[in-house]
Design a protein around this motif. Sequence first.
Motif, PDB file in Angstrom:
ATOM      1  N   ARG A  18      15.659  13.657  12.706  1.00  0.00           N
ATOM      2  CA  ARG A  18      16.383  13.166  13.809  1.00  0.00           C
ATOM      3  C   ARG A  18      15.616  12.659  15.209  1.00  0.00           C
ATOM      4  O   ARG A  18      16.060  11.733  16.018  1.00  0.00           O
ATOM      5  CB  ARG A  18      17.626  14.012  14.282  1.00  0.00           C
ATOM      6  CG  ARG A  18      19.021  13.285  15.009  1.00  0.00           C
ATOM      7  CD  ARG A  18      19.988  14.521  15.255  1.00  0.00           C
ATOM      8  NE  ARG A  18      20.821  14.372  14.260  1.00  0.00           N
ATOM      9  CZ  ARG A  18      21.931  14.519  14.148  1.00  0.00           C
ATOM     10  NH1 ARG A  18      22.758  14.529  15.447  1.00  0.00           N
ATOM     11  NH2 ARG A  18      22.706  14.564  12.990  1.00  0.00           N
ATOM     12  N   GLN A  19      15.085  13.477  15.662  1.00  0.00           N
ATOM     13  CA  GLN A  19      14.193  13.266  17.027  1.00  0.00           C
ATOM     14  C   GLN A  19      13.276  12.167  16.673  1.00  0.00           C
ATOM     15  O   GLN A  19      13.100  11.245  17.602  1.00  0.00           O
ATOM     16  CB  GLN A  19      13.159  14.538  17.465  1.00  0.00           C
ATOM     17  CG  GLN A  19      14.254  15.730  17.779  1.00  0.00           C
ATOM     18  CD  GLN A  19      15.274  15.429  18.937  1.00  0.00           C
ATOM     19  OE1 GLN A  19      14.906  14.778  19.710  1.00  0.00           O
ATOM     20  NE2 GLN A  19      16.379  15.872  18.613  1.00  0.00           N
ATOM     21  N   PHE A  20      12.538  12.178  15.518  1.00  0.00           N
ATOM     22  CA  PHE A  20      11.668  10.790  15.235  1.00  0.00           C
ATOM     23  C   PHE A  20      12.323   9.686  15.298  1.00  0.00           C
ATOM     24  O   PHE A  20      11.890   8.727  15.790  1.00  0.00           O
ATOM     25  CB  PHE A  20      10.879  11.275  13.991  1.00  0.00           C
ATOM     26  CG  PHE A  20      10.256  10.023  13.435  1.00  0.00           C
ATOM     27  CD1 PHE A  20       9.119   9.765  13.976  1.00  0.00           C
ATOM     28  CD2 PHE A  20      10.702   9.200  12.387  1.00  0.00           C
ATOM     29  CE1 PHE A  20       8.157   8.816  13.661  1.00  0.00           C
ATOM     30  CE2 PHE A  20       9.787   7.988  12.171  1.00  0.00           C
ATOM     31  CZ  PHE A  20       8.863   7.755  12.508  1.00  0.00           C
ATOM     32  N   LEU A  21      13.551   9.558  14.706  1.00  0.00           N
ATOM     33  CA  LEU A  21      14.561   8.486  14.445  1.00  0.00           C
ATOM     34  C   LEU A  21      14.986   7.977  15.912  1.00  0.00           C
ATOM     35  O   LEU A  21      14.762   6.729  16.206  1.00  0.00           O
ATOM     36  CB  LEU A  21      15.736   8.683  13.523  1.00  0.00           C
ATOM     37  CG  LEU A  21      15.323   8.632  12.170  1.00  0.00           C
ATOM     38  CD1 LEU A  21      16.728   9.131  11.619  1.00  0.00           C
ATOM     39  CD2 LEU A  21      14.857   7.392  11.676  1.00  0.00           C
ATOM     40  N   LYS A  22      15.149   8.862  16.839  1.00  0.00           N
ATOM     41  CA  LYS A  22      15.780   8.599  18.286  1.00  0.00           C
ATOM     42  C   LYS A  22      14.732   7.778  18.991  1.00  0.00           C
ATOM     43  O   LYS A  22      15.077   7.239  19.987  1.00  0.00           O
ATOM     44  CB  LYS A  22      16.225   9.787  18.991  1.00  0.00           C
ATOM     45  CG  LYS A  22      17.733  10.202  18.364  1.00  0.00           C
ATOM     46  CD  LYS A  22      18.115  11.363  19.292  1.00  0.00           C
ATOM     47  CE  LYS A  22      18.982  10.672  19.958  1.00  0.00           C
ATOM     48  NZ  LYS A  22      20.303  10.889  20.980  1.00  0.00           N
ATOM     49  N   GLU A  81      20.286   4.337  19.869  1.00  0.00           N
ATOM     50  CA  GLU A  81      21.795   4.686  19.806  1.00  0.00           C
ATOM     51  C   GLU A  81      22.156   5.092  18.319  1.00  0.00           C
ATOM     52  O   GLU A  81      22.725   4.354  17.538  1.00  0.00           O
ATOM     53  CB  GLU A  81      22.448   3.225  19.855  1.00  0.00           C
ATOM     54  CG  GLU A  81      22.442   2.916  21.511  1.00  0.00           C
ATOM     55  CD  GLU A  81      23.229   3.813  22.563  1.00  0.00           C
ATOM     56  OE1 GLU A  81      24.169   4.614  22.008  1.00  0.00           O
ATOM     57  OE2 GLU A  81      22.405   4.047  23.468  1.00  0.00           O
ATOM     58  N   LEU A  82      21.154   6.078  17.754  1.00  0.00           N
ATOM     59  CA  LEU A  82      21.095   6.583  16.497  1.00  0.00           C
ATOM     60  C   LEU A  82      22.471   7.185  16.042  1.00  0.00           C
ATOM     61  O   LEU A  82      23.507   7.724  16.632  1.00  0.00           O
ATOM     62  CB  LEU A  82      20.397   7.764  16.418  1.00  0.00           C
ATOM     63  CG  LEU A  82      20.092   8.352  14.985  1.00  0.00           C
ATOM     64  CD1 LEU A  82      19.540   7.118  14.065  1.00  0.00           C
ATOM     65  CD2 LEU A  82      19.128   9.410  15.058  1.00  0.00           C
ATOM     66  N   GLN A  83      23.105   6.622  14.920  1.00  0.00           N
ATOM     67  CA  GLN A  83      24.241   7.000  14.444  1.00  0.00           C
ATOM     68  C   GLN A  83      23.999   7.386  12.835  1.00  0.00           C
ATOM     69  O   GLN A  83      22.923   7.090  12.469  1.00  0.00           O
ATOM     70  CB  GLN A  83      25.249   5.765  14.144  1.00  0.00           C
ATOM     71  CG  GLN A  83      25.434   5.073  15.537  1.00  0.00           C
ATOM     72  CD  GLN A  83      26.425   3.711  15.058  1.00  0.00           C
ATOM     73  OE1 GLN A  83      27.382   3.962  14.600  1.00  0.00           O
ATOM     74  NE2 GLN A  83      26.102   2.654  15.614  1.00  0.00           N
ATOM     75  N   PHE A  84      24.910   8.158  12.253  1.00  0.00           N
ATOM     76  CA  PHE A  84      24.793   8.433  10.840  1.00  0.00           C
ATOM     77  C   PHE A  84      25.909   8.006  10.196  1.00  0.00           C
ATOM     78  O   PHE A  84      27.054   8.017  10.531  1.00  0.00           O
ATOM     79  CB  PHE A  84      24.590  10.170  10.948  1.00  0.00           C
ATOM     80  CG  PHE A  84      23.124  10.204  11.355  1.00  0.00           C
ATOM     81  CD1 PHE A  84      22.053  10.358  10.433  1.00  0.00           C
ATOM     82  CD2 PHE A  84      22.998  10.777  12.552  1.00  0.00           C
ATOM     83  CE1 PHE A  84      20.829  10.619  11.043  1.00  0.00           C
ATOM     84  CE2 PHE A  84      21.911  11.070  13.060  1.00  0.00           C
ATOM     85  CZ  PHE A  84      20.888  11.091  12.259  1.00  0.00           C
ATOM     86  N   PRO A  85      25.842   7.868   8.883  1.00  0.00           N
ATOM     87  CA  PRO A  85      24.627   7.597   8.054  1.00  0.00           C
ATOM     88  C   PRO A  85      23.767   6.360   8.497  1.00  0.00           C
ATOM     89  O   PRO A  85      24.558   5.440   8.930  1.00  0.00           O
ATOM     90  CB  PRO A  85      25.246   7.388   6.770  1.00  0.00           C
ATOM     91  CG  PRO A  85      26.574   6.800   6.781  1.00  0.00           C
ATOM     92  CD  PRO A  85      27.020   7.307   8.283  1.00  0.00           C
ATOM     93  N   LEU A  86      22.684   6.436   8.525  1.00  0.00           N
ATOM     94  CA  LEU A  86      21.545   5.416   8.414  1.00  0.00           C
ATOM     95  C   LEU A  86      20.850   5.084   6.984  1.00  0.00           C
ATOM     96  O   LEU A  86      20.408   5.828   6.304  1.00  0.00           O
ATOM     97  CB  LEU A  86      20.627   5.818   9.397  1.00  0.00           C
ATOM     98  CG  LEU A  86      19.426   4.749   9.421  1.00  0.00           C
ATOM     99  CD1 LEU A  86      19.583   3.258   9.704  1.00  0.00           C
ATOM    100  CD2 LEU A  86      18.303   5.355  10.267  1.00  0.00           C
TER     101      LEU A  86
END
Length: 80
Positions: free
Chosen positions: A39-43, A48-53
């Motif tokens: 999650r930290q890597f994706l951010k 504006e990270l959301q799930f699912p991706l």
Amino acid sequence: MLELFHFESCPYCQKVRRKLEELDLSYMSHPSPQGSVKRQFLKRFVPELQFPLLVDVEKDIFMFESEDICGYLEKTYGKK
């Protein structure tokens, strides 16, 4: 190759996983619970990270909304 970033308690993530199973699609599962390294890597790349991706690597597609993802999977990989 399909890749799904998700977390277990998310009902929207569960909906996408069910669609992937319904269509009998192989995918890489990336559980990304709160505080995880993934999650930290994706951010770093998606503020504006959301799930699912969902990432469709071969088609260079990134999608967040479960309804959009399920529609895309059905249209792209569903039985014709």
